[in-house]
Design a protein around this motif. Sequence first.
Motif, PDB file in Angstrom:
ATOM      1  N   THR A 211      27.135  70.132  63.891  1.00 40.72           N
ATOM      2  CA  THR A 211      26.123  69.903  62.885  1.00 40.72           C
ATOM      3  C   THR A 211      26.024  68.530  63.184  1.00 40.72           C
ATOM      4  O   THR A 211      24.748  67.853  63.306  1.00 40.72           O
ATOM      5  CB  THR A 211      26.387  70.116  61.631  1.00 40.72           C
ATOM      6  N   SER A 212      26.927  67.544  63.220  1.00 38.08           N
ATOM      7  CA  SER A 212      26.671  66.014  63.227  1.00 38.08           C
ATOM      8  C   SER A 212      26.016  65.619  64.445  1.00 38.08           C
ATOM      9  O   SER A 212      25.253  64.569  64.865  1.00 38.08           O
ATOM     10  CB  SER A 212      28.197  65.442  63.459  1.00 38.08           C
TER      11      SER A 212
ATOM     12  N   TRP B 167      22.460  66.341  64.615  1.00 44.82           N
ATOM     13  CA  TRP B 167      21.878  65.380  63.804  1.00 44.82           C
ATOM     14  C   TRP B 167      21.555  63.980  64.583  1.00 44.82           C
ATOM     15  O   TRP B 167      20.772  63.183  64.423  1.00 44.82           O
ATOM     16  CB  TRP B 167      22.422  65.309  62.168  1.00 44.82           C
TER      17      TRP B 167
ATOM     18  N   GLU C  81      18.796  64.193  67.049  1.00 42.59           N
ATOM     19  CA  GLU C  81      17.714  64.073  66.313  1.00 42.59           C
ATOM     20  C   GLU C  81      17.325  62.550  66.179  1.00 42.59           C
ATOM     21  O   GLU C  81      16.159  62.081  66.363  1.00 42.59           O
ATOM     22  CB  GLU C  81      17.559  64.824  64.776  1.00 42.59           C
TER      23      GLU C  81
ATOM     24  N   ARG D  75      21.230  61.553  56.759  1.00 42.20           N
ATOM     25  CA  ARG D  75      22.163  62.329  57.520  1.00 42.20           C
ATOM     26  C   ARG D  75      23.698  61.952  57.210  1.00 42.20           C
ATOM     27  O   ARG D  75      24.583  62.838  57.029  1.00 42.20           O
ATOM     28  CB  ARG D  75      21.953  62.472  58.921  1.00 42.20           C
TER      29      ARG D  75
ATOM     30  N   ASP E 267      23.940  64.211  53.955  1.00 41.20           N
ATOM     31  CA  ASP E 267      24.022  65.609  54.600  1.00 41.20           C
ATOM     32  C   ASP E 267      25.263  65.951  54.987  1.00 41.20           C
ATOM     33  O   ASP E 267      25.821  66.892  54.729  1.00 41.20           O
ATOM     34  CB  ASP E 267      23.045  65.994  55.282  1.00 41.20           C
TER      35      ASP E 267
END
Length: 169
Positions: A47-48, A51, A54, A102, A108
């Motif tokens: 997930t990290s 992100w 992104e 994030r 997040d």
Amino acid sequence: MKKILFVCALLALSVAGRTQHIAIVDTKYILDKMPEYKEAQKQLDQTSMGWQKEIDDKQAALDKMYKDYDAEQVMLSEELKKKRQDELFNKEKEVRDLQRKRFGFEGDLFKRRQELVKPIQDKVYNAIQQMAVNRIYDIILDKSEGITVIFADPKLDKSEDVLRALGIK
């Protein structure tokens, strides 16, 4: 702070009139041996990385905008310069806001970690607490990140005595 807690625990042991039962655990070692923790860490890492990609993509677009602006600014009117500067400012703010959203404090990633890892940590804590009660340990210290008291028999807590000595009720 952890050293103070350790010293306080040792003082409590020496002051108490009975033999104290102490155990030491390494929660990091325990967690690293748990398959569900490894899976949670793997999910967090994926997930990290997504992100971060992104954010990196948005930063690359911003860098290109700056490069283009630098190359073209001599040919731009003051009005167009101001418009492009505003666009750059807004894009830069967007990247910073996304990064904060994030990865910032309680962002997040923090929330996702709470979702995935906290239940596993609670499971370990509950197992330690149950072991302490079953085996009659008064204090359990965690050596994973310095010395931390993770369980203490409530009878050893003399906070109220200290408050009374200070005249605080």
